[in-house]
Scaffold this motif. Sequence first.
Motif, PDB file in Angstrom:
ATOM      1  N   HIS A  28       0.830  -1.209   0.000  1.00  0.00           N
ATOM      2  CA  HIS A  28       0.000   0.000   0.000  1.00  0.00           C
ATOM      3  C   HIS A  28       0.862   1.255   0.000  1.00  0.00           C
ATOM      4  O   HIS A  28       0.558   2.229  -0.685  1.00  0.00           O
ATOM      5  N   THR A  29       1.921   1.245   0.809  1.00  0.00           N
ATOM      6  CA  THR A  29       2.786   2.433   0.860  1.00  0.00           C
ATOM      7  C   THR A  29       3.528   2.643  -0.459  1.00  0.00           C
ATOM      8  O   THR A  29       3.933   3.767  -0.769  1.00  0.00           O
ATOM      9  N   ASP A  35      -2.584   9.732   2.109  1.00  0.00           N
ATOM     10  CA  ASP A  35      -3.919  10.288   2.324  1.00  0.00           C
ATOM     11  C   ASP A  35      -4.929   9.850   1.261  1.00  0.00           C
ATOM     12  O   ASP A  35      -6.049  10.381   1.212  1.00  0.00           O
ATOM     13  N   ASN A  36      -4.528   8.889   0.442  1.00  0.00           N
ATOM     14  CA  ASN A  36      -5.469   8.331  -0.527  1.00  0.00           C
ATOM     15  C   ASN A  36      -6.637   7.668   0.213  1.00  0.00           C
ATOM     16  O   ASN A  36      -6.455   6.993   1.220  1.00  0.00           O
ATOM     17  N   LEU A  40      -6.597   5.132   3.461  1.00  0.00           N
ATOM     18  CA  LEU A  40      -7.161   5.483   4.760  1.00  0.00           C
ATOM     19  C   LEU A  40      -8.197   4.456   5.210  1.00  0.00           C
ATOM     20  O   LEU A  40      -8.266   4.107   6.397  1.00  0.00           O
ATOM     21  N   ILE A  41      -9.011   3.970   4.274  1.00  0.00           N
ATOM     22  CA  ILE A  41      -9.991   2.926   4.616  1.00  0.00           C
ATOM     23  C   ILE A  41      -9.279   1.662   5.074  1.00  0.00           C
ATOM     24  O   ILE A  41      -9.640   1.045   6.084  1.00  0.00           O
ATOM     25  N   PHE A  42      -8.227   1.274   4.332  1.00  0.00           N
ATOM     26  CA  PHE A  42      -7.489   0.057   4.680  1.00  0.00           C
ATOM     27  C   PHE A  42      -6.846   0.160   6.051  1.00  0.00           C
ATOM     28  O   PHE A  42      -6.984  -0.748   6.882  1.00  0.00           O
ATOM     29  N   GLY A  47      -6.310  -1.607  11.313  1.00  0.00           N
ATOM     30  CA  GLY A  47      -5.914  -1.232  12.663  1.00  0.00           C
ATOM     31  C   GLY A  47      -6.955  -1.630  13.703  1.00  0.00           C
ATOM     32  O   GLY A  47      -6.617  -2.165  14.771  1.00  0.00           O
ATOM     33  N   LEU A  48      -8.218  -1.372  13.419  1.00  0.00           N
ATOM     34  CA  LEU A  48      -9.281  -1.736  14.363  1.00  0.00           C
ATOM     35  C   LEU A  48      -9.415  -3.248  14.497  1.00  0.00           C
ATOM     36  O   LEU A  48      -9.659  -3.770  15.601  1.00  0.00           O
TER      37      LEU A  48
END
Length: 365
Positions: A28-29, A35-36, A40-42, A47-48
């Motif tokens: 992803h990085t 800030d794409n 951000l969704i991923f 994380g959660l």
Amino acid sequence: MFSFVPLESYYPLYINLCLFLVIFTLLHTWILDIDNRSNLIFINLAGLFLLVFIILYMGQREIDGIFFGDTVNYAHTYQNYAMGGQIQKDVDLGWHNFMKFMSSYVPISMFFTVVAFIYTFPLYKISVTYFGRHWYYAFIMFLVSFSFWTYGVNGIRNGAACSLFLWGLCYERKKLLMALFFLLGVSFHKTVLLPVLAYLVTYIYNNPKFFFLGWLLCIPLSLAAGGVWINLFASLGFGDDRLSGYLTSSSSAGTFSNTGFRWDFLFHSAFAVFAGWYFVLKRKFEDTTYNRLLITYLICNSFWILVIKANFSNRFAYLSWFMMAIIIIYPMLKKQFFSNQHFMIGKVMAVYFSFTYLMYYIYYS
């Protein structure tokens, strides 16, 4: 809840899940801007998921003294309190009162789940407090740290106490609330007094350069006279008699696998020192909060270097190692340093995790 996972596969499952997430995050990085919207969704979903999964996976583990270290000893103490046992003198009263209170209301599995929450949630809290919507990168760095798993299932009192210290750092502008978390951490494990005092030093002197030099000086001092420092700190009764005993006791099963001067763990500790040096001294990164975190790490790690030859010195190594992740990642989540900084964050995360992964599959195999 996770009884279907064989005990011998419990940690490998966790560390390989981390491997998958680190690789996926690295990809992803590489292809997306930080800030794409897709990124951000991923990072928020991943994380959660990690937060909930780790709390349940650690907390609902089987009671076993082979694969989960002191878990069985904590369980025996808990059962003793459940049957009306009294708290002994000269113990960490915050922790034991917490155990006795919980033993009156919930079974042991729920107790360990609550402890896993106390251990893990502050890592999420401080990541969100410092980094906002980019919190995931700091959080996953915490979770893939070399010492993270050990202090979640073995030295859980020490791990919970240090996490309470991190929770307190979230309230830098609310000093009373910060002090309450610090005191609670010390009441869980007296050794947390070291990072608390180190952090207070930063309000007196907040120039990291002096502490970098002090850290370097501690290496030859330990090599030349390690026994002197061990005896000195033991005679001062650092923490209490039991903790002083960690410094002077004989080696036994369950301590560091090797004693003597641990160059491998000094190398590990140097990751955060190098990061701090690079960003603060070489790249002139100026941030008062970061300076305080860095100096606290340097003081605590310097103390460990002085007693590095002692058996059980891992008890003191963790007093700095629990901060390594945030020391390394903080500057890159606050300021632009590299042309493709998002990919650099991914690479740093992968390199940092590789130490944890290789130590398990190569060094300890």
